[in-house]
Design a protein around this motif. Structure first.
Motif, PDB file in Angstrom:
ATOM      1  N   ASN A   1       0.853  -1.182   0.000  1.00 47.12           N
ATOM      2  CA  ASN A   1       0.000   0.000   0.000  1.00 47.12           C
ATOM      3  C   ASN A   1       0.895   1.240   0.000  1.00 47.12           C
ATOM      4  O   ASN A   1       0.967   1.964   0.977  1.00 47.12           O
ATOM      5  CB  ASN A   1      -0.894  -0.006   1.244  1.00 47.12           C
ATOM      6  CG  ASN A   1      -1.912   1.095   1.196  1.00 47.12           C
ATOM      7  OD1 ASN A   1      -2.252   1.605   0.138  1.00 47.12           O
ATOM      8  ND2 ASN A   1      -2.403   1.489   2.356  1.00 47.12           N
ATOM      9  N   CYS A   2       1.595   1.423  -1.111  1.00 49.36           N
ATOM     10  CA  CYS A   2       2.575   2.498  -1.106  1.00 49.36           C
ATOM     11  C   CYS A   2       2.876   2.976  -2.522  1.00 49.36           C
ATOM     12  O   CYS A   2       2.398   2.433  -3.503  1.00 49.36           O
ATOM     13  CB  CYS A   2       3.865   2.013  -0.467  1.00 49.36           C
ATOM     14  SG  CYS A   2       4.560   0.596  -1.307  1.00 49.36           S
ATOM     15  N   ALA A   3       3.705   3.976  -2.574  1.00 50.63           N
ATOM     16  CA  ALA A   3       4.191   4.496  -3.846  1.00 50.63           C
ATOM     17  C   ALA A   3       5.558   3.887  -4.119  1.00 50.63           C
ATOM     18  O   ALA A   3       6.316   3.597  -3.193  1.00 50.63           O
ATOM     19  CB  ALA A   3       4.299   6.014  -3.781  1.00 50.63           C
ATOM     20  N   GLU A   4       5.852   3.699  -5.386  1.00 55.39           N
ATOM     21  CA  GLU A   4       7.159   3.204  -5.808  1.00 55.39           C
ATOM     22  C   GLU A   4       7.801   4.275  -6.684  1.00 55.39           C
ATOM     23  O   GLU A   4       7.114   4.961  -7.437  1.00 55.39           O
ATOM     24  CB  GLU A   4       7.024   1.909  -6.601  1.00 55.39           C
ATOM     25  CG  GLU A   4       6.474   0.775  -5.787  1.00 55.39           C
ATOM     26  CD  GLU A   4       6.284  -0.493  -6.594  1.00 55.39           C
ATOM     27  OE1 GLU A   4       6.608  -1.563  -6.059  1.00 55.39           O
ATOM     28  OE2 GLU A   4       5.817  -0.412  -7.752  1.00 55.39           O
ATOM     29  N   PHE A   5       9.113   4.389  -6.566  1.00 60.57           N
ATOM     30  CA  PHE A   5       9.851   5.415  -7.277  1.00 60.57           C
ATOM     31  C   PHE A   5      10.990   4.792  -8.065  1.00 60.57           C
ATOM     32  O   PHE A   5      11.528   3.763  -7.673  1.00 60.57           O
ATOM     33  CB  PHE A   5      10.441   6.422  -6.282  1.00 60.57           C
ATOM     34  CG  PHE A   5       9.415   7.006  -5.365  1.00 60.57           C
ATOM     35  CD1 PHE A   5       8.731   8.151  -5.725  1.00 60.57           C
ATOM     36  CD2 PHE A   5       9.107   6.401  -4.158  1.00 60.57           C
ATOM     37  CE1 PHE A   5       7.774   8.691  -4.893  1.00 60.57           C
ATOM     38  CE2 PHE A   5       8.150   6.928  -3.323  1.00 60.57           C
ATOM     39  CZ  PHE A   5       7.475   8.082  -3.691  1.00 60.57           C
ATOM     40  N   GLY A   6      11.372   5.434  -9.147  1.00 59.14           N
ATOM     41  CA  GLY A   6      12.500   4.974  -9.940  1.00 59.14           C
ATOM     42  C   GLY A   6      13.050   6.113 -10.777  1.00 59.14           C
ATOM     43  O   GLY A   6      12.479   7.203 -10.830  1.00 59.14           O
ATOM     44  N   ARG A   7      14.169   5.839 -11.443  1.00 61.14           N
ATOM     45  CA  ARG A   7      14.797   6.830 -12.310  1.00 61.14           C
ATOM     46  C   ARG A   7      14.692   6.375 -13.748  1.00 61.14           C
ATOM     47  O   ARG A   7      14.980   5.228 -14.068  1.00 61.14           O
ATOM     48  CB  ARG A   7      16.275   7.002 -11.950  1.00 61.14           C
ATOM     49  CG  ARG A   7      16.482   7.440 -10.530  1.00 61.14           C
ATOM     50  CD  ARG A   7      17.113   8.773 -10.286  1.00 61.14           C
ATOM     51  NE  ARG A   7      17.762   9.451 -11.354  1.00 61.14           N
ATOM     52  CZ  ARG A   7      19.031   9.801 -11.352  1.00 61.14           C
ATOM     53  NH1 ARG A   7      19.805   9.477 -10.341  1.00 61.14           N
ATOM     54  NH2 ARG A   7      19.523  10.484 -12.347  1.00 61.14           N
ATOM     55  N   ALA A   8      14.276   7.275 -14.601  1.00 61.59           N
ATOM     56  CA  ALA A   8      14.212   7.043 -16.046  1.00 61.59           C
ATOM     57  C   ALA A   8      15.027   8.156 -16.684  1.00 61.59           C
ATOM     58  O   ALA A   8      14.522   9.265 -16.885  1.00 61.59           O
ATOM     59  CB  ALA A   8      12.775   7.049 -16.544  1.00 61.59           C
ATOM     60  N   GLY A   9      16.300   7.872 -16.919  1.00 62.16           N
ATOM     61  CA  GLY A   9      17.189   8.911 -17.419  1.00 62.16           C
ATOM     62  C   GLY A   9      17.332   9.999 -16.380  1.00 62.16           C
ATOM     63  O   GLY A   9      17.603   9.727 -15.212  1.00 62.16           O
ATOM     64  N   GLU A  10      17.091  11.242 -16.760  1.00 59.03           N
ATOM     65  CA  GLU A  10      17.224  12.359 -15.822  1.00 59.03           C
ATOM     66  C   GLU A  10      15.937  12.649 -15.068  1.00 59.03           C
ATOM     67  O   GLU A  10      15.875  13.606 -14.284  1.00 59.03           O
ATOM     68  CB  GLU A  10      17.682  13.605 -16.568  1.00 59.03           C
ATOM     69  CG  GLU A  10      16.680  14.097 -17.601  1.00 59.03           C
ATOM     70  CD  GLU A  10      17.203  15.274 -18.404  1.00 59.03           C
ATOM     71  OE1 GLU A  10      16.983  16.416 -17.965  1.00 59.03           O
ATOM     72  OE2 GLU A  10      17.812  15.028 -19.448  1.00 59.03           O
ATOM     73  N   PHE A  11      14.916  11.838 -15.265  1.00 61.93           N
ATOM     74  CA  PHE A  11      13.620  12.067 -14.618  1.00 61.93           C
ATOM     75  C   PHE A  11      13.353  11.020 -13.544  1.00 61.93           C
ATOM     76  O   PHE A  11      13.902   9.925 -13.561  1.00 61.93           O
ATOM     77  CB  PHE A  11      12.498  12.055 -15.654  1.00 61.93           C
ATOM     78  CG  PHE A  11      12.637  13.158 -16.654  1.00 61.93           C
ATOM     79  CD1 PHE A  11      12.263  14.454 -16.339  1.00 61.93           C
ATOM     80  CD2 PHE A  11      13.186  12.915 -17.897  1.00 61.93           C
ATOM     81  CE1 PHE A  11      12.418  15.489 -17.243  1.00 61.93           C
ATOM     82  CE2 PHE A  11      13.345  13.939 -18.815  1.00 61.93           C
ATOM     83  CZ  PHE A  11      12.961  15.230 -18.490  1.00 61.93           C
ATOM     84  N   ILE A  12      12.466  11.370 -12.618  1.00 60.69           N
ATOM     85  CA  ILE A  12      12.041  10.461 -11.564  1.00 60.69           C
ATOM     86  C   ILE A  12      10.598  10.093 -11.842  1.00 60.69           C
ATOM     87  O   ILE A  12       9.767  10.963 -12.117  1.00 60.69           O
ATOM     88  CB  ILE A  12      12.205  11.124 -10.185  1.00 60.69           C
ATOM     89  CG1 ILE A  12      13.692  11.406  -9.959  1.00 60.69           C
ATOM     90  CG2 ILE A  12      11.616  10.244  -9.085  1.00 60.69           C
ATOM     91  CD1 ILE A  12      14.003  12.280  -8.788  1.00 60.69           C
ATOM     92  N   VAL A  13      10.318   8.790 -11.797  1.00 57.86           N
ATOM     93  CA  VAL A  13       8.965   8.306 -12.066  1.00 57.86           C
ATOM     94  C   VAL A  13       8.387   7.733 -10.777  1.00 57.86           C
ATOM     95  O   VAL A  13       9.093   7.204  -9.927  1.00 57.86           O
ATOM     96  CB  VAL A  13       8.958   7.271 -13.217  1.00 57.86           C
ATOM     97  CG1 VAL A  13       9.181   7.957 -14.547  1.00 57.86           C
ATOM     98  CG2 VAL A  13       9.996   6.190 -13.033  1.00 57.86           C
ATOM     99  N   TRP A  14       7.068   7.856 -10.652  1.00 54.32           N
ATOM    100  CA  TRP A  14       6.367   7.541  -9.413  1.00 54.32           C
ATOM    101  C   TRP A  14       5.100   6.790  -9.788  1.00 54.32           C
ATOM    102  O   TRP A  14       4.339   7.237 -10.638  1.00 54.32           O
ATOM    103  CB  TRP A  14       6.049   8.853  -8.753  1.00 54.32           C
ATOM    104  CG  TRP A  14       5.379   8.878  -7.433  1.00 54.32           C
ATOM    105  CD1 TRP A  14       4.613   7.925  -6.849  1.00 54.32           C
ATOM    106  CD2 TRP A  14       5.409   9.975  -6.523  1.00 54.32           C
ATOM    107  NE1 TRP A  14       4.157   8.353  -5.640  1.00 54.32           N
ATOM    108  CE2 TRP A  14       4.637   9.612  -5.413  1.00 54.32           C
ATOM    109  CE3 TRP A  14       6.004  11.229  -6.544  1.00 54.32           C
ATOM    110  CZ2 TRP A  14       4.455  10.456  -4.333  1.00 54.32           C
ATOM    111  CZ3 TRP A  14       5.810  12.061  -5.459  1.00 54.32           C
ATOM    112  CH2 TRP A  14       5.050  11.678  -4.364  1.00 54.32           C
ATOM    113  N   ARG A  15       4.874   5.638  -9.155  1.00 57.98           N
ATOM    114  CA  ARG A  15       3.673   4.853  -9.451  1.00 57.98           C
ATOM    115  C   ARG A  15       3.072   4.277  -8.174  1.00 57.98           C
ATOM    116  O   ARG A  15       3.717   4.195  -7.138  1.00 57.98           O
ATOM    117  CB  ARG A  15       3.981   3.729 -10.441  1.00 57.98           C
ATOM    118  CG  ARG A  15       4.810   2.604  -9.847  1.00 57.98           C
ATOM    119  CD  ARG A  15       5.096   1.530 -10.872  1.00 57.98           C
ATOM    120  NE  ARG A  15       5.821   0.414 -10.260  1.00 57.98           N
ATOM    121  CZ  ARG A  15       6.289  -0.610 -10.915  1.00 57.98           C
ATOM    122  NH1 ARG A  15       6.139  -0.672 -12.231  1.00 57.98           N
ATOM    123  NH2 ARG A  15       6.922  -1.584 -10.294  1.00 57.98           N
TER     124      ARG A  15
END
Length: 86
Positions: free
Chosen positions: A38-52
């Motif tokens: 029950n949470c958010a996940e984060f990652g890096r896509a090149g120079e951007f940060i993605v959140w799902r």
């Protein structure tokens, strides 16, 4: 204190997630989730940060710049988001 690199300030438009290569994103979540998915996940896509949303991993993630995430973290550390949990 947030800072913006020259590369970030040169970007007037962020891409949408569909425009990024998400195949090699290493998704992470904080240790504060308690393992209940029950949470958010984060990652890096090149120079951007993605959140799902961890419950909807196939849904298109949100895209943020490093400066935007730094501002969020700085605000949280300063207690500016505490009202969300009140």
């Amino acid at each position: 204190m947030s800072s913006t690199t020259p590369a970030e300030s040169a970007h007037s438009e962020k891409p949408i997630a569909a425009e990024l290569d998400l195949s090699s994103v290493e998704w992470r979540r904080t240790s504060f989730t308690g393992g209940n998915n029950n949470c958010a996940e984060f990652g890096r896509a090149g120079e951007f940060i993605v959140w799902r949303d961890s419950k909807r991993p196939t849904q298109e993630p949100l895209v943020y710049t490093k400066a935007e995430v730094a501002a969020l973290i700085d605000g949280a550390r300063a207690g500016e988001l505490d009202y969300l949990l009140a």
